[in-house]
Write a protein that holds these residues in place. Structure first.
Motif, PDB file in Angstrom:
ATOM      1  N   ASP A 188       0.817  -1.212   0.000  1.00  0.00           N
ATOM      2  CA  ASP A 188       0.000   0.000   0.000  1.00  0.00           C
ATOM      3  C   ASP A 188       0.851   1.264   0.000  1.00  0.00           C
ATOM      4  N   ALA A 189       1.909   1.289   0.796  1.00  0.00           N
ATOM      5  CA  ALA A 189       2.697   2.517   0.972  1.00  0.00           C
ATOM      6  C   ALA A 189       3.973   2.529   0.153  1.00  0.00           C
ATOM      7  N   HIS A 190       4.461   1.371  -0.237  1.00  0.00           N
ATOM      8  CA  HIS A 190       5.694   1.282  -1.020  1.00  0.00           C
ATOM      9  C   HIS A 190       5.352   1.318  -2.503  1.00  0.00           C
ATOM     10  N   PHE A 191       6.038   2.190  -3.240  1.00  0.00           N
ATOM     11  CA  PHE A 191       5.715   2.388  -4.653  1.00  0.00           C
ATOM     12  C   PHE A 191       6.075   1.156  -5.481  1.00  0.00           C
ATOM     13  N   THR A 192       5.132   0.735  -6.300  1.00  0.00           N
ATOM     14  CA  THR A 192       5.329  -0.293  -7.310  1.00  0.00           C
ATOM     15  C   THR A 192       4.671   0.185  -8.597  1.00  0.00           C
ATOM     16  N   ALA A 193       4.964  -0.499  -9.690  1.00  0.00           N
ATOM     17  CA  ALA A 193       4.334  -0.170 -10.969  1.00  0.00           C
ATOM     18  C   ALA A 193       4.156  -1.457 -11.750  1.00  0.00           C
ATOM     19  N   ASP A 194       3.120  -1.535 -12.562  1.00  0.00           N
ATOM     20  CA  ASP A 194       2.951  -2.704 -13.413  1.00  0.00           C
ATOM     21  C   ASP A 194       4.179  -2.842 -14.299  1.00  0.00           C
ATOM     22  N   GLY A 195       4.794  -4.023 -14.265  1.00  0.00           N
ATOM     23  CA  GLY A 195       6.067  -4.227 -14.930  1.00  0.00           C
ATOM     24  C   GLY A 195       7.178  -4.296 -13.908  1.00  0.00           C
ATOM     25  N   TRP A 196       8.400  -4.113 -14.377  1.00  0.00           N
ATOM     26  CA  TRP A 196       9.593  -4.183 -13.540  1.00  0.00           C
ATOM     27  C   TRP A 196      10.078  -2.782 -13.198  1.00  0.00           C
ATOM     28  N   ILE A 197      10.458  -2.550 -11.914  1.00  0.00           N
ATOM     29  CA  ILE A 197      11.142  -1.307 -11.552  1.00  0.00           C
ATOM     30  C   ILE A 197      12.369  -1.645 -10.723  1.00  0.00           C
ATOM     31  N   ASN A 198      13.392  -0.784 -10.866  1.00  0.00           N
ATOM     32  CA  ASN A 198      14.509  -0.859  -9.937  1.00  0.00           C
ATOM     33  C   ASN A 198      14.956   0.552  -9.570  1.00  0.00           C
ATOM     34  N   ASP A 199      16.203   0.929  -9.765  1.00  0.00           N
ATOM     35  CA  ASP A 199      16.789   2.139  -9.171  1.00  0.00           C
ATOM     36  C   ASP A 199      15.877   3.368  -9.232  1.00  0.00           C
ATOM     37  N   PRO A 200      15.558   3.977  -8.084  1.00  0.00           N
ATOM     38  CA  PRO A 200      14.957   5.317  -8.108  1.00  0.00           C
ATOM     39  C   PRO A 200      16.045   6.346  -8.405  1.00  0.00           C
ATOM     40  N   HIS A 201      15.685   7.418  -9.099  1.00  0.00           N
ATOM     41  CA  HIS A 201      16.663   8.475  -9.372  1.00  0.00           C
ATOM     42  C   HIS A 201      15.929   9.717  -9.860  1.00  0.00           C
ATOM     43  N   GLY A 202      16.602  10.847  -9.807  1.00  0.00           N
ATOM     44  CA  GLY A 202      16.035  12.067 -10.350  1.00  0.00           C
ATOM     45  C   GLY A 202      14.766  12.528  -9.666  1.00  0.00           C
ATOM     46  N   PHE A 203      14.729  12.512  -8.332  1.00  0.00           N
ATOM     47  CA  PHE A 203      13.556  13.017  -7.620  1.00  0.00           C
ATOM     48  C   PHE A 203      13.570  14.551  -7.675  1.00  0.00           C
ATOM     49  N   VAL A 204      12.463  15.135  -8.100  1.00  0.00           N
ATOM     50  CA  VAL A 204      12.355  16.582  -8.271  1.00  0.00           C
ATOM     51  C   VAL A 204      11.056  17.054  -7.631  1.00  0.00           C
ATOM     52  N   VAL A 205      11.102  18.177  -6.917  1.00  0.00           N
ATOM     53  CA  VAL A 205       9.897  18.786  -6.346  1.00  0.00           C
ATOM     54  C   VAL A 205       9.596  20.065  -7.119  1.00  0.00           C
ATOM     55  N   ILE A 206       8.395  20.143  -7.718  1.00  0.00           N
ATOM     56  CA  ILE A 206       7.962  21.315  -8.471  1.00  0.00           C
ATOM     57  C   ILE A 206       6.613  21.753  -7.934  1.00  0.00           C
ATOM     58  N   ASP A 207       6.573  22.974  -7.390  1.00  0.00           N
ATOM     59  CA  ASP A 207       5.330  23.519  -6.828  1.00  0.00           C
ATOM     60  C   ASP A 207       4.690  22.557  -5.832  1.00  0.00           C
ATOM     61  N   GLY A 208       5.524  21.947  -4.987  1.00  0.00           N
ATOM     62  CA  GLY A 208       5.018  21.065  -3.950  1.00  0.00           C
ATOM     63  C   GLY A 208       4.685  19.667  -4.406  1.00  0.00           C
ATOM     64  N   GLU A 209       4.860  19.366  -5.688  1.00  0.00           N
ATOM     65  CA  GLU A 209       4.548  18.040  -6.212  1.00  0.00           C
ATOM     66  C   GLU A 209       5.846  17.301  -6.530  1.00  0.00           C
ATOM     67  N   TYR A 210       5.895  16.038  -6.127  1.00  0.00           N
ATOM     68  CA  TYR A 210       7.078  15.222  -6.353  1.00  0.00           C
ATOM     69  C   TYR A 210       7.002  14.539  -7.717  1.00  0.00           C
ATOM     70  N   HIS A 211       8.108  14.683  -8.466  1.00  0.00           N
ATOM     71  CA  HIS A 211       8.290  13.933  -9.708  1.00  0.00           C
ATOM     72  C   HIS A 211       9.372  12.901  -9.442  1.00  0.00           C
ATOM     73  N   VAL A 212       9.014  11.638  -9.586  1.00  0.00           N
ATOM     74  CA  VAL A 212       9.907  10.532  -9.263  1.00  0.00           C
ATOM     75  C   VAL A 212      10.229   9.781 -10.546  1.00  0.00           C
ATOM     76  N   PHE A 213      11.515   9.577 -10.806  1.00  0.00           N
ATOM     77  CA  PHE A 213      11.953   8.815 -11.970  1.00  0.00           C
ATOM     78  C   PHE A 213      12.664   7.556 -11.478  1.00  0.00           C
ATOM     79  N   PHE A 214      12.679   6.535 -12.324  1.00  0.00           N
ATOM     80  CA  PHE A 214      13.188   5.233 -11.879  1.00  0.00           C
ATOM     81  C   PHE A 214      13.403   4.332 -13.093  1.00  0.00           C
ATOM     82  N   GLN A 215      14.165   3.278 -12.888  1.00  0.00           N
ATOM     83  CA  GLN A 215      14.381   2.277 -13.922  1.00  0.00           C
ATOM     84  C   GLN A 215      13.109   1.448 -14.082  1.00  0.00           C
ATOM     85  N   TYR A 216      12.691   1.219 -15.346  1.00  0.00           N
ATOM     86  CA  TYR A 216      11.344   0.715 -15.598  1.00  0.00           C
ATOM     87  C   TYR A 216      11.322  -0.121 -16.875  1.00  0.00           C
TER      88      TYR A 216
END
Length: 406
Positions: free
Chosen positions: A4-32
């Motif tokens: 519920d609280a840990h991010f997953t996505a349909d398919g495969w994900i690994n390394d998180p990277h490039g976290f950016v905050v814009i106007d209070g909103e988080y943009h999260v990038f990751f291997q996918y």
């Protein structure tokens, strides 16, 4: 069961990277890898957004193979002149271990569309490199710096340093730090420092990376030291996280400017094979008495339901308790015990199947986080994470020495 609280996505994900905050909103990038639950060379950069790093909506792929790239491997994002730039490891088969550093520029403020640019850095000659990847770019008092992990000759891991005035032309400044894989004390740091990243925490320069050797990832470590003019002088080594699951972390600043870290959690897999891989909860970094400490982020606390031992586990839950030596906690399902946590005088020992992992123990409380197939244990600023079978309840049994311990 999906966490519920840990991010997953349909398919495969690994390394998180490039976290950016814009106007209070988080943009999260990751291997996918969309549409597959197996890692492959032709990996993408995934993109998700949300009010925090736990309430994310998957937007799909931000960068995809093609245009000369067989795979879009790990990198980082910086913003200059109101334009976000992604620096990533561009790989071409079959020589994927030695990548090239390429830049892409966001075509919109929502970071949904990206335009690939040129290769800006190739692996330097003369170092005997057998691996070169994972650029981390940051502003160093008006000078742009780039750190890249390199496996050099004779089993020496190197942190390669570059500088630029404009993010376009990059100068190789040499090896910022290095260490032989033969060095064992106080910790072993392998042949390659994967995903190397530098962040300032409480007046200390902190280098974090994942330990790689013989085509295997072994875990995550940190070094406290001093960064100056493209060099990093190590003053102290330490383990960053415990257990086989945490790997390839990313450091970033949250919306309040605090230094934070999020890990990829390996081996967390949907039994029905619709998704594979998860990201850890966010942790706030601090340095206390010369040791890097991780504290659960307040956003994570708001997503966890507090329960007690023997309560039913539903969704993302946290058990906060005061451990005693000899105490044993067990994760139960309808079919029996699926994990065991033993409290010893100087460590916690987590047994899952035939595997055992330990977390150092001192005085004070601990918190056990259970979220479907993810277990995270935190105590005295340290974290252990593991993939487990989803538990229905946590029950206590006491060892013979329980009542005599602290």
């Amino acid at each position: 069961m999906r966490p519920d609280a840990h991010f997953t996505a349909d398919g495969w994900i690994n390394d998180p990277h490039g976290f950016v905050v814009i106007d209070g909103e988080y943009h999260v990038f990751f291997q996918y890898v969309p549409g597959s639950t197996e890692w492959e060379t032709g990996i993408h950069w995934g993109h998700a957004v949300g009010p925090d790093v736990l309430s994310l909506t998957l937007l799909g792929s931000a960068l995809e193979p093609g245009d000369g790239d067989d795979g879009i491997w790990t990198g980082s994002i910086v913003t200059a002149d109101d334009r976000a730039r992604a620096f990533y490891t561009a790989v071409v088969s079959p020589e994927t271990q030695v990548g090239r550093i390429r830049v892409a520029t966001a075509a919109d403020q929502e970071l949904r569309s990206w335009q690939k640019g040129p290769v800006v850095v190739d692996a330097p000659e003369g170092l005997g490199l057998t691996a070169f990847r994972d650029p981390f770019v940051f502003d160093d008092d008006g000078v742009w710096r780039m750190l890249v992990g390199g496996a050099m000759a004779d089993g020496v891991a190197g942190l390669l340093s570059y500088s630029s005035s404009d993010l376009r032309a990059w100068h190789f400044d040499g090896v910022a730090a290095s260490r032989s894989s033969l060095a064992q004390l106080p910790i072993w740091t392998g042949e390659l420092w994967e995903c190397p990243q530098l962040i300032s925490v409480d007046g200390h320069d902190v280098l974090v990376f994942s330990v790689w050797a013989a085509d295997t990832g072994y875990g995550t470590v940190y070094a406290l030291g001093r960064w100056s003019a493209g060099r990093f002088d190590v003053e102290r080594w330490g383990d960053l996280a415990y257990g086989a699951s945490p790997y390839a972390p990313t450091v970033y600043h949250d919306a309040s400017g605090r230094p934070c870290i999020t890990f990829w959690l390996r081996d967390v897999v949907d039994p029905d094979r619709t998704w594979a891989g998860a990201h850890s909860l966010p942790w706030v970094l601090s340095v206390v008495d010369g040791t890097l400490r991780l504290t659960l982020h307040g956003d994570a606390t708001r997503h966890l339901r507090s329960v007690d031992i023997d309560d039913r586990i539903e969704g993302a839950c946290v058990i906060r308790w005061s451990p005693r030596t000899g105490e044993v906690l067990e994760g139960h399902t309808e079919t029996g015990v699926v994990w065991t946590l033993q409290v010893h005088q100087d460590e916690f020992a987590l047994d899952v199947g035939s595997s055992r992992w330990s977390l150092p123990r001192s005085n004070g409380p601990a918190a056990l986080i259970l979220d479907g197939p993810v277990l995270e244990l935190t105590h005295d600023g340290a974290v252990l994470a593991a993939a487990v079978a989803a538990s229905d309840a946590v029950r206590r049994r006491r060892g013979a020495a329980a009542d005599r311990g602290r």
